[in-house]
Every structure is written in C-alpha cells, then in structure tokens.
Design a protein around this motif. Structure first.
Motif, PDB file in Angstrom:
ATOM      1  N   MET A   1       0.855  -1.190   0.000  1.00  0.00           N
ATOM      2  CA  MET A   1       0.000   0.000   0.000  1.00  0.00           C
ATOM      3  C   MET A   1       0.885   1.233   0.000  1.00  0.00           C
ATOM      4  O   MET A   1       1.872   1.305   0.723  1.00  0.00           O
ATOM      5  CB  MET A   1      -0.900  -0.017   1.248  1.00  0.00           C
ATOM      6  CG  MET A   1      -1.869   1.165   1.301  1.00  0.00           C
ATOM      7  SD  MET A   1      -2.935   1.115   2.774  1.00  0.00           S
ATOM      8  CE  MET A   1      -3.995  -0.234   2.350  1.00  0.00           C
ATOM      9  N   SER A   2       0.546   2.224  -0.821  1.00  0.00           N
ATOM     10  CA  SER A   2       1.332   3.454  -0.949  1.00  0.00           C
ATOM     11  C   SER A   2       1.140   4.317   0.281  1.00  0.00           C
ATOM     12  O   SER A   2       0.251   4.088   1.107  1.00  0.00           O
ATOM     13  CB  SER A   2       0.895   4.219  -2.204  1.00  0.00           C
ATOM     14  OG  SER A   2      -0.428   4.666  -2.069  1.00  0.00           O
ATOM     15  N   HIS A   3       1.935   5.368   0.305  1.00  0.00           N
ATOM     16  CA  HIS A   3       1.861   6.288   1.440  1.00  0.00           C
ATOM     17  C   HIS A   3       0.539   7.038   1.461  1.00  0.00           C
ATOM     18  O   HIS A   3       0.024   7.375   2.519  1.00  0.00           O
ATOM     19  CB  HIS A   3       3.038   7.271   1.355  1.00  0.00           C
ATOM     20  CG  HIS A   3       3.029   8.276   2.465  1.00  0.00           C
ATOM     21  ND1 HIS A   3       3.333   7.928   3.777  1.00  0.00           N
ATOM     22  CD2 HIS A   3       2.741   9.613   2.451  1.00  0.00           C
ATOM     23  CE1 HIS A   3       3.242   9.018   4.530  1.00  0.00           C
ATOM     24  NE2 HIS A   3       2.884  10.043   3.753  1.00  0.00           N
ATOM     25  N   THR A   4      -0.015   7.342   0.288  1.00  0.00           N
ATOM     26  CA  THR A   4      -1.255   8.112   0.215  1.00  0.00           C
ATOM     27  C   THR A   4      -2.460   7.296   0.662  1.00  0.00           C
ATOM     28  O   THR A   4      -3.427   7.835   1.168  1.00  0.00           O
ATOM     29  CB  THR A   4      -1.506   8.614  -1.216  1.00  0.00           C
ATOM     30  OG1 THR A   4      -1.497   7.485  -2.105  1.00  0.00           O
ATOM     31  CG2 THR A   4      -0.420   9.588  -1.620  1.00  0.00           C
ATOM     32  N   ALA A   5      -2.421   5.950   0.443  1.00  0.00           N
ATOM     33  CA  ALA A   5      -3.558   5.107   0.797  1.00  0.00           C
ATOM     34  C   ALA A   5      -3.820   5.103   2.305  1.00  0.00           C
ATOM     35  O   ALA A   5      -4.971   5.282   2.746  1.00  0.00           O
ATOM     36  CB  ALA A   5      -3.361   3.700   0.279  1.00  0.00           C
ATOM     37  N   PRO A   6      -2.764   4.888   3.144  1.00  0.00           N
ATOM     38  CA  PRO A   6      -3.021   4.949   4.593  1.00  0.00           C
ATOM     39  C   PRO A   6      -3.522   6.325   5.039  1.00  0.00           C
ATOM     40  O   PRO A   6      -4.366   6.421   5.938  1.00  0.00           O
ATOM     41  CB  PRO A   6      -1.651   4.641   5.207  1.00  0.00           C
ATOM     42  CG  PRO A   6      -0.932   3.867   4.155  1.00  0.00           C
ATOM     43  CD  PRO A   6      -1.390   4.454   2.860  1.00  0.00           C
ATOM     44  N   ALA A   7      -2.997   7.390   4.400  1.00  0.00           N
ATOM     45  CA  ALA A   7      -3.440   8.740   4.759  1.00  0.00           C
ATOM     46  C   ALA A   7      -4.916   8.925   4.419  1.00  0.00           C
ATOM     47  O   ALA A   7      -5.693   9.510   5.191  1.00  0.00           O
ATOM     48  CB  ALA A   7      -2.598   9.782   4.026  1.00  0.00           C
ATOM     49  N   ALA A   8      -5.330   8.423   3.234  1.00  0.00           N
ATOM     50  CA  ALA A   8      -6.730   8.518   2.818  1.00  0.00           C
ATOM     51  C   ALA A   8      -7.619   7.718   3.759  1.00  0.00           C
ATOM     52  O   ALA A   8      -8.710   8.161   4.153  1.00  0.00           O
ATOM     53  CB  ALA A   8      -6.893   8.026   1.381  1.00  0.00           C
ATOM     54  N   ALA A   9      -7.152   6.518   4.149  1.00  0.00           N
ATOM     55  CA  ALA A   9      -7.932   5.676   5.056  1.00  0.00           C
ATOM     56  C   ALA A   9      -8.086   6.340   6.421  1.00  0.00           C
ATOM     57  O   ALA A   9      -9.173   6.295   7.033  1.00  0.00           O
ATOM     58  CB  ALA A   9      -7.261   4.322   5.210  1.00  0.00           C
ATOM     59  N   ALA A  10      -6.996   6.984   6.887  1.00  0.00           N
ATOM     60  CA  ALA A  10      -7.061   7.673   8.183  1.00  0.00           C
ATOM     61  C   ALA A  10      -8.026   8.857   8.121  1.00  0.00           C
ATOM     62  O   ALA A  10      -8.793   9.113   9.056  1.00  0.00           O
ATOM     63  CB  ALA A  10      -5.668   8.133   8.587  1.00  0.00           C
ATOM     64  N   ALA A  11      -7.950   9.606   6.994  1.00  0.00           N
ATOM     65  CA  ALA A  11      -8.848  10.752   6.828  1.00  0.00           C
ATOM     66  C   ALA A  11     -10.306  10.301   6.795  1.00  0.00           C
ATOM     67  O   ALA A  11     -11.184  10.903   7.433  1.00  0.00           O
ATOM     68  CB  ALA A  11      -8.486  11.509   5.544  1.00  0.00           C
ATOM     69  N   LEU A  12     -10.586   9.222   6.053  1.00  0.00           N
ATOM     70  CA  LEU A  12     -11.955   8.720   5.953  1.00  0.00           C
ATOM     71  C   LEU A  12     -12.453   8.243   7.321  1.00  0.00           C
ATOM     72  O   LEU A  12     -13.619   8.467   7.681  1.00  0.00           O
ATOM     73  CB  LEU A  12     -12.017   7.580   4.942  1.00  0.00           C
ATOM     74  CG  LEU A  12     -13.412   6.976   4.701  1.00  0.00           C
ATOM     75  CD1 LEU A  12     -14.396   8.040   4.236  1.00  0.00           C
ATOM     76  CD2 LEU A  12     -13.332   5.839   3.696  1.00  0.00           C
ATOM     77  N   LYS A  13     -11.572   7.607   8.090  1.00  0.00           N
ATOM     78  CA  LYS A  13     -11.947   7.148   9.418  1.00  0.00           C
ATOM     79  C   LYS A  13     -12.329   8.323  10.313  1.00  0.00           C
ATOM     80  O   LYS A  13     -13.291   8.257  11.091  1.00  0.00           O
ATOM     81  CB  LYS A  13     -10.777   6.363  10.021  1.00  0.00           C
ATOM     82  CG  LYS A  13     -11.120   5.654  11.319  1.00  0.00           C
ATOM     83  CD  LYS A  13      -9.936   4.814  11.790  1.00  0.00           C
ATOM     84  CE  LYS A  13     -10.275   4.080  13.084  1.00  0.00           C
ATOM     85  NZ  LYS A  13      -9.141   3.256  13.567  1.00  0.00           N
ATOM     86  N   HIS A  14     -11.559   9.420  10.168  1.00  0.00           N
ATOM     87  CA  HIS A  14     -11.839  10.635  10.947  1.00  0.00           C
ATOM     88  C   HIS A  14     -13.213  11.204  10.588  1.00  0.00           C
ATOM     89  O   HIS A  14     -14.036  11.520  11.476  1.00  0.00           O
ATOM     90  CB  HIS A  14     -10.740  11.673  10.684  1.00  0.00           C
ATOM     91  CG  HIS A  14     -11.092  13.052  11.171  1.00  0.00           C
ATOM     92  ND1 HIS A  14     -11.109  13.380  12.507  1.00  0.00           N
ATOM     93  CD2 HIS A  14     -11.441  14.183  10.476  1.00  0.00           C
ATOM     94  CE1 HIS A  14     -11.472  14.650  12.632  1.00  0.00           C
ATOM     95  NE2 HIS A  14     -11.656  15.155  11.413  1.00  0.00           N
ATOM     96  N   TRP A  15     -13.472  11.319   9.250  1.00  0.00           N
ATOM     97  CA  TRP A  15     -14.751  11.879   8.822  1.00  0.00           C
ATOM     98  C   TRP A  15     -15.907  10.949   9.170  1.00  0.00           C
ATOM     99  O   TRP A  15     -17.016  11.408   9.505  1.00  0.00           O
ATOM    100  CB  TRP A  15     -14.735  12.158   7.310  1.00  0.00           C
ATOM    101  CG  TRP A  15     -13.796  13.268   6.909  1.00  0.00           C
ATOM    102  CD1 TRP A  15     -12.702  13.176   6.097  1.00  0.00           C
ATOM    103  CD2 TRP A  15     -13.872  14.627   7.336  1.00  0.00           C
ATOM    104  NE1 TRP A  15     -12.081  14.392   5.983  1.00  0.00           N
ATOM    105  CE2 TRP A  15     -12.789  15.304   6.746  1.00  0.00           C
ATOM    106  CE3 TRP A  15     -14.730  15.338   8.172  1.00  0.00           C
ATOM    107  CZ2 TRP A  15     -12.545  16.666   6.932  1.00  0.00           C
ATOM    108  CZ3 TRP A  15     -14.498  16.696   8.369  1.00  0.00           C
ATOM    109  CH2 TRP A  15     -13.422  17.334   7.756  1.00  0.00           C
ATOM    110  N   ASN A  16     -15.679   9.660   9.135  1.00  0.00           N
ATOM    111  CA  ASN A  16     -16.727   8.704   9.499  1.00  0.00           C
ATOM    112  C   ASN A  16     -17.180   8.878  10.948  1.00  0.00           C
ATOM    113  O   ASN A  16     -18.376   8.788  11.259  1.00  0.00           O
ATOM    114  CB  ASN A  16     -16.249   7.268   9.270  1.00  0.00           C
ATOM    115  CG  ASN A  16     -16.338   6.851   7.818  1.00  0.00           C
ATOM    116  OD1 ASN A  16     -16.984   7.514   6.998  1.00  0.00           O
ATOM    117  ND2 ASN A  16     -15.692   5.747   7.458  1.00  0.00           N
ATOM    118  N   ARG A  17     -16.182   9.117  11.822  1.00  0.00           N
ATOM    119  CA  ARG A  17     -16.536   9.329  13.234  1.00  0.00           C
ATOM    120  C   ARG A  17     -17.443  10.551  13.392  1.00  0.00           C
ATOM    121  O   ARG A  17     -18.417  10.529  14.138  1.00  0.00           O
ATOM    122  CB  ARG A  17     -15.270   9.497  14.080  1.00  0.00           C
ATOM    123  CG  ARG A  17     -14.569   8.192  14.410  1.00  0.00           C
ATOM    124  CD  ARG A  17     -13.613   8.358  15.579  1.00  0.00           C
ATOM    125  NE  ARG A  17     -12.561   9.322  15.271  1.00  0.00           N
ATOM    126  CZ  ARG A  17     -11.387   9.019  14.738  1.00  0.00           C
ATOM    127  NH1 ARG A  17     -11.099   7.748  14.468  1.00  0.00           N
ATOM    128  NH2 ARG A  17     -10.487   9.955  14.496  1.00  0.00           N
TER     129      ARG A  17
END
Length: 603
Positions: A1-17
C-alpha cells in the motif's frame, strides 16, 4: 500500500466518526453536509461505515431523491460496500421510511437470503404496515417465518401499526396480539402499547382494559392510550382516576397526558376543575407550549369563561394558527361574534396564515352576526385563498349567506357543489326554513332523499321548522311519521316543539292536546306555555281547564304559570277564575317576576 492510501484511510476514518456522531445526535443536515463538503471534496468515496449514517439522515429528513444519490455512491464505492448487509439494510429502511416501497422491495429482493437481517425484515413489515397494506405486511411476516428468522417485538409493532387504523384488519390485529402472547413477546412494552392502541381504536374497551391491567411497567404511552379509550366513550371521570394513578407512580407527564386531561375537563365543563387542570399544566412546565395553550383556550371557552381563555392566549409567546383559531372558536361559542372577527383581523395583521379551521370559525361568526357586508368580505377572502371548493367551506358559506339574508346567493353556492354531503343539504334546507320558505325547504328535502342521502335528526328539525313557518300541517305530520317509523329516529324536544307549535298556529288545538298526551312526561313542562298561548289566541274554551291543571301539576311553584293561566282565562272572559289564580300567587307566597325590555341605540 502506498503512502497516500493509509493517509486517505485515516482521513476517511476521521470523517466517518464525525458523520456517525452527527447522525446519532440527530444532526442529520450536518451529517449530509460533512459528507458532501468534506468527504467528497477530499476525493474520498466512503466505505461501509459511511453510508448507513447517510441513509439514516435521508430517511429522517424524508429526502428520497438524495437517498437515491447516496445509493448510487454505494455502488461507486465498490462491490464489497454494496454487498454489505448493514449498508443494504440501511438503504431498505431509507426507501421504506421515504414511502418508496417499490424501491425498498426491489432492493430487499436483490439481497441474498443469507444477508437479510432481522432489521431488514422488520423494515419491510413496518413499511407495509405504515401504508396500511396489511396483506403485504402479513405476507412478508410469513416469508420471514419460512426463512426461519425469529420475529421480534419490532416485527409485531410493525404489523399492529397497520391494524390499528384499518377497520377490516382489526380481527387480524387481535390474532397478532394472540401470537404475541403465545410467543412471549407480549412482555415487550412496545408490543403491549401497540396492542392496546389497536384495541382502543377498535372500540374493544373490555379487552383494552384487561390488557392495560396486565402491563406491569406502564409507560406514559400506556396511560395515554387507556385515557384516550375512555375519552372516546365520554367517560371523563375514569380519565381523572387514571391520572391520579399516574401521579401516584411519580412518572413524568408529557404533553399527550395533559391534553387528555384537558379534554376530560372539557367534557366535564366545570370551571373549578378547569382551573385545577390549568395549574397542573403550569406545574409541569407546559403552559407556554402552543398546543397546550390552544387546548387551555378551548377548555376555558367550553366552561364559559372567555376572559380566562383570553388570558391564556395572551400568555402564549409564539402564537401559531392553532392558538389563534382556538380563541376565535371560543368567542364564537360564547356568543361574541364581534370579538371573533376582531381577533381574525388581528391574526391577519400578525401575518399568521389562516387555515381551514380558522375560516370555518370566521364564517360561523359572520353567520351569528348576520352582517351581509362582513360576510361578503370574508367570502372574498375565502376565494382569494382558494378554499371555496372545499366541501366544509362551501357548507359554511351556504350557512353564513343564509343567515345574512343572501338566500339566493347561498343557493348558487349550493348548486355549484358537485358532491354534497348531509351537512351541505342540511345547511340549505335550514336556510329556507330560516327565511320562512317552507315549500322550498320541503322540495329540497325530497330531492335529498331521492339522491339517496340518509337524513338525520337535525335535518328533520329543519324540515319541521319549515313546515311550521309555512303552516303545512299535513306535510309536517308526514315528515314526523317518516322520521319515527321509516328512519327510526327518536323525537327530541325540538321535534315535539315544532309539531305542537304547528298545530297551535293552525288552530288545531285538539290535535295539539292529543300530541301533548302522547309525548314523554318529562318533556311536557316545556310545551304547556305554548298551548295556553294558543288557547288565548284562538279564544278556545275546550280543554282549557285540562291545560291549566297539567301546568300546575308539573310545576306549582312557578308564578309565571299562574299569570299565564290567569291571562288565558281573562281572554276567554272567565274573569272570576282569572282573579282566583292571581290570588293563589299571594296565597302561596310566590313572587311574580317583573317583565323588562331594552332598546339598542346606535347599532
């Protein structure tokens, strides 16, 4: 997984909360804005944790088109998300609550049987129940059992919701209630409350009370449902008894309980009780609420204290159309049409838009006032609002124009009504009777019968009044016979009064006496005075002693009766007997009530 993918997943997790928190706290608009303004703007598609909250928000706000767009985004998010059972269930629930049953059913059908959760089954059962498609709800319930999914309390609540307001489905509702007992789900308070509501609306008072007594941990809803049952039967005392038990259990009262209590006080009609109920509303902190304020205004008006009703009205800060209309109706019921029309002007000045109930109250005020000019202005306002085609409004316009002397205009309105109900016919017949046009009233009554409209006691009162005005004795007798024999309507005091008056005016005193003897004894007291007046007017000697004896037999302590008999005997030339009745007033220690009159100046 690229560096941007974990960042996108973390951002989505934040917005989901944040999205889930907004939906859970009821901030549905904020929930949708977070998705549109943050998730999509950041180029994120969302995942299985995103869409259930969005679907819930669309369902709560009743936004089916936006919900369909969310559904499309689910497919763009990938096959794993679109096949997720929780996501599919939330979409089914969204379509069902937005009254998009075909789409809900299609999505439910496309869901693999193994992925159909109890919640999704309940969504479909409840959706059909809410839309009163009881057969489809039962079919879904049976399919659920065949799929070996055990029903829950929510399933039965969904079924019962469709049975409560449908007359044809109430037998089915009783079966569902029986199933709840057999399956042990009757212990669920929501199931008990739904069953109780169904039984109450079906008029099954004994079964409802039996169920009510078996519920151990009663909620406010349970108490309110049982109170509503007693209000349906007019048993206001039982409502007060129930309320005393609510206080004893120390449960917090809600506005529904208090509205039931106010309604019971209205049926009682006692001002002291009304003030006590008002004190309880203040104590509970609901006295500034619009709905409760409107109910209190109605309560005081029903008890005849319009000043107290006005005080309650003035205490409500935010006055909606219901509060204004309650005061309007109060003035009309208390015989203050001028104040009612002034209130209507104040309401328009406050830029509160009138509704149908407001217009009906204003029309009643104009009818009571009998002002043709004011009536015409109100009618123009009704036309401007586009309400003239409403059947109740048309009936109100007919009644108002008749009482304002515009009988021909009222007939035009009547002729333009395509589908007339009993109230419409009754208003026009009463208009003709009110203006002494007996033949027109009788002709319209015959036309109404030919149209297959079943008359009631009120219509017969209007027709008999019309016969009275026109002196149509034979027609009056025919109508009275038709009312009692053909339609089985028990005569009231108004019907008897019309017939006695009709005979007396025609000089048929023997027929009046015969009719008098056939009526219930408890009603006779109110008809002897017209009989005596008729004997005096026609100078008739026959049966005068019978009338005098009957009058004093019914009430020997009313000095007015002695005066009336004395006057009648004087007119008949029997001066000696007339003086003897005058002496009886002094001998029995009775006091003659003085007569009085007044003249109105300047309008």
């Amino acid at each position: 997984m690229s560096h941007t993918a974990p960042a996108a997943a973390a951002a989505l997790k934040h917005w989901n909360r944040l999205i889930q928190h907004a939906a859970a706290s009821g901030s549905y608009v904020d929930c949708l804005r977070l998705y549109a303004g943050s998730v999509l703007t950041a180029g994120l598609r969302g995942d299985a944790s995103t869409f259930p909250s969005l679907a819930k928000s669309c369902a709560a706000l009743r936004l089916p088109d936006l919900g369909r767009a969310i559904h499309a985004r689910v497919f763009l998010a990938g096959a794993a998300v679109s096949r997720d059972a929780f996501v599919r269930t939330s979409l089914v629930d969204m379509y069902a609550k937005c009254d998009r049953l075909p789409e809900a059913r299609r999505l439910f059908g496309e869901t693999p049987r193994s992925s159909r959760t109890l919640v999704s089954w309940n969504c479909m059962v409840s959706a059909y129940g809410r839309s009163f498609q009881v057969e489809e709800a039962v079919a879904m319930f049976n399919a659920m059992r065949r799929a070996e999914v055990r029903p829950s309390g929510g399933t039965l609540v969904g079924l019962l919701s469709g049975c409560a307001d449908s007359v044809s489905a109430r037998n089915l509702g009783v079966c569902v209630y029986g199933y709840s007992i057999k399956s042990g789900l009757d212990a669920d308070l929501l199931v008990s409350n739904s069953s109780l509501t169904m039984l109450v609306r079906g008029g099954q008072m004994n079964s409802a009370r039996s169920l009510f007594d078996r519920v151990e941990n009663k909620s406010v809803v349970t108490w309110s449902a049982m109170a509503s049952a007693y209000l349906q039967t007019g048993d206001w005392m039982e409502v007060f008894v129930l309320f005393s038990h609510v206080q004893w259990t120390e449960q917090n009262m809600d506005s529904v309980v208090l509205v039931n209590l106010i309604t019971a006080a209205m049926l009682f009609g006692n001002l002291v009780v009304a003030k006590g109920v008002h004190a309880l509303v203040i104590k509970a902190g609901y006295d500034r609420q619009e709905d409760l304020g409107a109910s209190l205004v109605n309560l005081y008006a029903k008890c005849g204290d319009i000043l107290a009703a006005r005080e309650v009205f003035d205490s409500v800060h935010w006055k909606n159309v219901v509060v204004w209309t309650s005061l309007l109706n109060g003035y009309v019921e208390c015989g203050c049409p001028d104040e009612a029309l002034a209130t209507y002007d104040a309401m328009l000045y406050a830029k509160v838009e009138p509704n149908k109930a407001t217009v009906l109250a204003v029309l009643a005020a104009c009818a009571n006032l009998g002002s043709a000019n004011l009536g015409q202005k109100v009618e123009e306002h009704v036309i401007a609002m586009g309400l003239q085609s409403d059947l109740q409004i048309s009936t109100g316009l007919i009644d108002m124009n008749c009482k304002c002397g515009r009988i021909q205009h009222a007939r035009k309105i009547f002729d333009n009504v395509s589908t007339r109900d009993l109230a419409t016919w009754s208003a026009m017949i009463n208009g003709y009777a009110f203006h002494g046009q007996g033949s027109e009233a009788v002709a319209l009554f015959s036309e109404m019968q030919h149209k297959g409209v079943q008359p009631d006691a009120i219509v017969f009162t209007h027709v008999l009044t019309a016969c009275n005005h026109s002196g149509s004795v034979d027609e009056g007798l025919r109508c009275f016979h038709s009312m009692t024999v053909e339609y089985g309507i028990k005569p009231s005091i108004e019907h008897y009064m019309c017939m006695i008056d009709l005979f007396c005016k025609a000089g048929l005193l023997s027929s009046a006496i015969k009719f008098f003897r056939e009526m219930p004894v408890q009603l006779r007291n109110q008809f002897l005075a017209p009989l005596i007046s008729a004997y005096r007017a026609h100078c008739a000697h026959s049966s005068s002693e019978f009338v005098s004896d009957e009058l004093l037999k019914l009430d020997s302590q009313d000095s007015g009766h002695y005066v009336l008999i004395s006057t009648m005997l004087s007119c008949l030339g029997e001066w000696k007997k007339a003086r003897s009745y005058r002496r009886l007033i002094r001998k029995q220690g009775l006091v003659k009530k003085p007569g009085w009159s007044y003249i109105e100046l300047g309008g």
